[in-house]
Design a protein around this motif. Structure first.
Motif, PDB file in Angstrom:
ATOM      1  N   TYR A 302      32.436  45.672  39.370  1.00 41.42           N
ATOM      2  CA  TYR A 302      31.449  45.133  40.299  1.00 41.42           C
ATOM      3  C   TYR A 302      31.817  45.533  41.719  1.00 41.42           C
ATOM      4  O   TYR A 302      32.958  45.349  42.146  1.00 41.42           O
ATOM      5  N   SER A 303      30.851  46.080  42.439  1.00 43.59           N
ATOM      6  CA  SER A 303      31.014  46.435  43.856  1.00 43.59           C
ATOM      7  C   SER A 303      32.303  47.220  44.116  1.00 43.59           C
ATOM      8  O   SER A 303      33.058  46.924  45.037  1.00 43.59           O
ATOM      9  N   GLY A 304      32.562  48.218  43.285  1.00 39.20           N
ATOM     10  CA  GLY A 304      33.722  49.070  43.475  1.00 39.20           C
ATOM     11  C   GLY A 304      35.026  48.503  42.958  1.00 39.20           C
ATOM     12  O   GLY A 304      36.064  49.166  43.029  1.00 39.20           O
ATOM     13  N   VAL A 305      35.013  47.283  42.437  1.00 41.82           N
ATOM     14  CA  VAL A 305      36.219  46.644  41.897  1.00 41.82           C
ATOM     15  C   VAL A 305      36.376  47.045  40.431  1.00 41.82           C
ATOM     16  O   VAL A 305      35.434  46.931  39.645  1.00 41.82           O
ATOM     17  N   THR A 306      37.563  47.514  40.063  1.00 45.33           N
ATOM     18  CA  THR A 306      37.811  47.900  38.674  1.00 45.33           C
ATOM     19  C   THR A 306      38.294  46.705  37.868  1.00 45.33           C
ATOM     20  O   THR A 306      38.781  45.714  38.421  1.00 45.33           O
ATOM     21  N   ILE A 307      38.185  46.842  36.540  1.00 42.39           N
ATOM     22  CA  ILE A 307      38.634  45.725  35.698  1.00 42.39           C
ATOM     23  C   ILE A 307      40.158  45.663  35.625  1.00 42.39           C
ATOM     24  O   ILE A 307      40.717  44.711  35.069  1.00 42.39           O
ATOM     25  N   ARG A 308      40.844  46.647  36.205  1.00 41.68           N
ATOM     26  CA  ARG A 308      42.301  46.553  36.341  1.00 41.68           C
ATOM     27  C   ARG A 308      42.683  45.291  37.121  1.00 41.68           C
ATOM     28  O   ARG A 308      43.711  44.662  36.838  1.00 41.68           O
ATOM     29  N   VAL A 309      41.844  44.935  38.091  1.00 40.96           N
ATOM     30  CA  VAL A 309      42.135  43.759  38.914  1.00 40.96           C
ATOM     31  C   VAL A 309      42.102  42.496  38.064  1.00 40.96           C
ATOM     32  O   VAL A 309      42.822  41.532  38.335  1.00 40.96           O
ATOM     33  N   PHE A 310      41.268  42.471  37.029  1.00 44.13           N
ATOM     34  CA  PHE A 310      41.282  41.343  36.100  1.00 44.13           C
ATOM     35  C   PHE A 310      42.679  41.182  35.496  1.00 44.13           C
ATOM     36  O   PHE A 310      43.200  40.073  35.387  1.00 44.13           O
ATOM     37  N   ILE A 311      43.262  42.286  35.079  1.00 41.53           N
ATOM     38  CA  ILE A 311      44.590  42.230  34.464  1.00 41.53           C
ATOM     39  C   ILE A 311      45.607  41.676  35.452  1.00 41.53           C
ATOM     40  O   ILE A 311      46.428  40.816  35.114  1.00 41.53           O
ATOM     41  N   TRP A 312      45.571  42.153  36.676  1.00 40.78           N
ATOM     42  CA  TRP A 312      46.495  41.645  37.694  1.00 40.78           C
ATOM     43  C   TRP A 312      46.376  40.133  37.834  1.00 40.78           C
ATOM     44  O   TRP A 312      47.370  39.414  37.901  1.00 40.78           O
ATOM     45  N   ASP A 313      45.123  39.653  37.887  1.00 34.04           N
ATOM     46  CA  ASP A 313      44.910  38.215  38.086  1.00 34.04           C
ATOM     47  C   ASP A 313      45.294  37.410  36.846  1.00 34.04           C
ATOM     48  O   ASP A 313      45.808  36.296  36.951  1.00 34.04           O
ATOM     49  N   PHE A 314      45.050  37.948  35.650  1.00 32.03           N
ATOM     50  CA  PHE A 314      45.478  37.272  34.426  1.00 32.03           C
ATOM     51  C   PHE A 314      46.999  37.100  34.421  1.00 32.03           C
ATOM     52  O   PHE A 314      47.523  36.044  34.072  1.00 32.03           O
ATOM     53  N   ILE A 315      47.705  38.169  34.800  1.00 32.72           N
ATOM     54  CA  ILE A 315      49.170  38.123  34.827  1.00 32.72           C
ATOM     55  C   ILE A 315      49.649  37.103  35.844  1.00 32.72           C
ATOM     56  O   ILE A 315      50.616  36.367  35.604  1.00 32.72           O
ATOM     57  N   TYR A 316      48.975  37.047  36.978  1.00 31.91           N
ATOM     58  CA  TYR A 316      49.344  36.065  38.006  1.00 31.91           C
ATOM     59  C   TYR A 316      49.080  34.650  37.510  1.00 31.91           C
ATOM     60  O   TYR A 316      49.938  33.767  37.636  1.00 31.91           O
ATOM     61  N   LEU A 317      47.905  34.425  36.944  1.00 31.69           N
ATOM     62  CA  LEU A 317      47.525  33.081  36.515  1.00 31.69           C
ATOM     63  C   LEU A 317      48.473  32.548  35.446  1.00 31.69           C
ATOM     64  O   LEU A 317      48.887  31.387  35.502  1.00 31.69           O
ATOM     65  N   TYR A 318      48.839  33.398  34.494  1.00 26.34           N
ATOM     66  CA  TYR A 318      49.653  32.948  33.365  1.00 26.34           C
ATOM     67  C   TYR A 318      51.135  33.284  33.524  1.00 26.34           C
ATOM     68  O   TYR A 318      51.920  33.067  32.611  1.00 26.34           O
ATOM     69  N   GLN A 319      51.519  33.809  34.690  1.00 22.99           N
ATOM     70  CA  GLN A 319      52.932  34.039  35.022  1.00 22.99           C
ATOM     71  C   GLN A 319      53.668  34.796  33.924  1.00 22.99           C
ATOM     72  O   GLN A 319      54.726  34.371  33.432  1.00 22.99           O
TER      73      GLN A 319
END
Length: 476
Positions: A302-319
């Motif tokens: 979405y709007s130039g954001v790749t789904i790689r960023v989802f992975i980064w945030d999942f890793i952050y959320l679940y430590q």
């Protein structure tokens, strides 16, 4: 190699001539600082590298060991967990020194082997002793109490009167002997370390002890005691790589839950060094590139954001730890090679459910046991997942789409009607939990409307589950 060929995550290579060549976690500064610190001591010290499970302690000390070799500082690596099948920690430590000594440098190596042999001989008197010989003597003496099946009362009296004095004398003599042997042991140990120090320089022998927190409680404690009491000599420095919180559980298992563990460990550990938290985004990017998964995760969402960023945030959320990130990449690799037709929204759910599998296995098991026609239980499962997201939710990013809110909406949309109005109502109720402003809600709604061309239903959940479960047939 074909496009669909499988690869696996392997331990990073640590070249002898360039230990930091693959240092994606930027450990070089930490290692250089610690080297300056430990080599500034003339006395023996015990340094603890404290880090949680899967945070890269073993890679850290192996990289450090290669760096020390470049500085002509002798080292020995001892994996305590691989040695805790033995009955005596001292035997394991001496054995590891013996196996490693040939790899050490130093001009006085011949003398070093002589000191090592003396060390082995003296250590015999310091290992655990169940006093078997004493009991054999006692057992033999007791045999004389009986004649033709009758007990000789007078011999029992004499034996009892003398037994306490004899044993006491033996114990005193044994203590005196062990104290002499201990002094000789330490003297030879210090000389052994000197032999493997470069000429004209007095550099310490560094003994790394790894995986102490994974050992049997009794063995872990014994390693600490031997390191502090028997190896407390000049020219030797111990570096422990362990999770102190896990080590604390082992100590309490032996001495009781009421023990002041920090006070206890201060008897053995002189300094603690908390391993810095690494840049996990950089670490996972390196793994994704090694496994040739960039094409999958760099799809524009979405709007130039790749789904790689989802992975980064999942890793952050679940430590996720570094070891868990490796497990995530291995499972994703298998899913990608065996099911390479997942669409964008489906990939997001694939990423998320792999992490649920790793971090919340109890919830994932309910997902794995669901039947495709068991709608009620699937709804319960989705609600459990949403509650889990909410309970872990700490990420705040005001500059872009809130991915976890979107994930929640994506899960809820599975049970919504094709009517945009009903979908909007269902999701709006969910978004109220996050107190999002109207702009954020509008972004998520627009994104979901756009994704209706990739409609996700219960059958999609089953397909994702099947793809992930292929990975359970593999060991990592």
């Amino acid at each position: 190699m074909s496009e669909n060929s499988l690869k696996k995550c392997v331990p990073i290579e640590i070249p002898d001539n360039n230990p930091f060549q693959n240092d994606v976690l930027n450990r070089k500064d930490n290692i250089e600082t610690l080297t300056t610190f430990i080599t500034s001591f003339e006395q023996s010290i015990v340094l603890c590298i404290d880090g949680g499970w899967g945070q890269g302690k073993t890679t850290f000390i192996k990289m450090w060991e290669k760096y020390l070799h470049q500085q002509s500082i002798p080292t020995i690596y001892f994996n305590a967990w691989e040695s805790d099948y033995t009955d005596d920690a001292l035997i394991a430590l001496i054995g590891e020194i013996s196996l490693s000594i040939e790899n050490l440098s130093g001009e006085n190596k011949k003398n070093g082997n002589g000191f090592l042999n003396t060390l082995k001989n003296t250590s015999i008197y310091l290992v655990k002793d169940a006093s078997a010989k004493d009991w054999l003597a006692i057992g033999s003496a007791m045999g004389s109490f009986f004649t033709n099946g009758r007990i000789k009362a007078d011999k029992i009296v004499d034996f009892t009167n003398n037994l306490g004095a004899c044993l006491a004398k033996k114990q005193i003599e044994k203590y005196e002997k062990s104290k002499q042997i201990l002094n000789e042991f330490k003297k030879n140990l210090s000389k052994l370390a000197e032999c493997h120090s470069p000429s004209n320089e007095m550099k310490p022998l560094i003994i790394f002890i790894d995986e102490l927190d994974r050992c049997r409680p009794n063995f872990a404690i014994e390693v600490l005691e031997k390191a502090k009491h028997l190896f407390n000599v000049d020219n030797i420095i111990f570096v422990l790589a362990t999770d102190k919180s896990q080590l604390a559980h082992s100590i309490r298992a032996v001495y009781g839950q009421g023990l002041d563990v920090n006070g206890y460990l201060r008897r053995f550990i002189d300094f603690d060094y908390l391993l810095p938290i690494p840049n996990k985004n950089k670490f996972i990017n390196t793994l994704l590139e090694k496994l040739s998964l960039n094409d999958i995760v760099d799809v524009i969402f979405y709007s130039g954001v790749t789904i790689r960023v989802f992975i980064w945030d999942f890793i952050y959320l679940y430590q996720l730890t570094l070891r868990e990130i490796e497990a995530f990449c291995n499972i994703l690799n298998i899913v990608a090679r065996s099911h390479n037709r997942f669409r964008t929204n489906e990939l997001i759910l694939v990423f998320f459910f792999i992490i649920i599998k790793i971090k919340v296995p109890d919830i994932y098991k309910t997902y794995n046991n669901l039947d495709s026609e068991d709608n009620d239980n699937i709804i319960i499962f989705i609600n459990n997942v949403l509650e889990n997201i909410d309970s872990n939710y700490t990420l705040v990013d005001k500059n872009r789409l809130n991915f976890f809110e979107y994930l929640g909406c994506l899960l809820l949309s599975i049970f919504s009607s094709d009517s945009v109005e009903i979908l909007t109502s269902t999701i709006t109720d969910y978004l109220k939990k996050f107190n999002l402003n109207e702009e954020k809600i509008k972004i998520i709604h627009n994104c979901l409307r756009k994704s209706k061309t990739e409609e996700i239903g219960i059958s999609t959940l089953q397909e994702i589950k099947k793809a992930i479960e292929i990975s359970t047939n593999f060991s990592f």
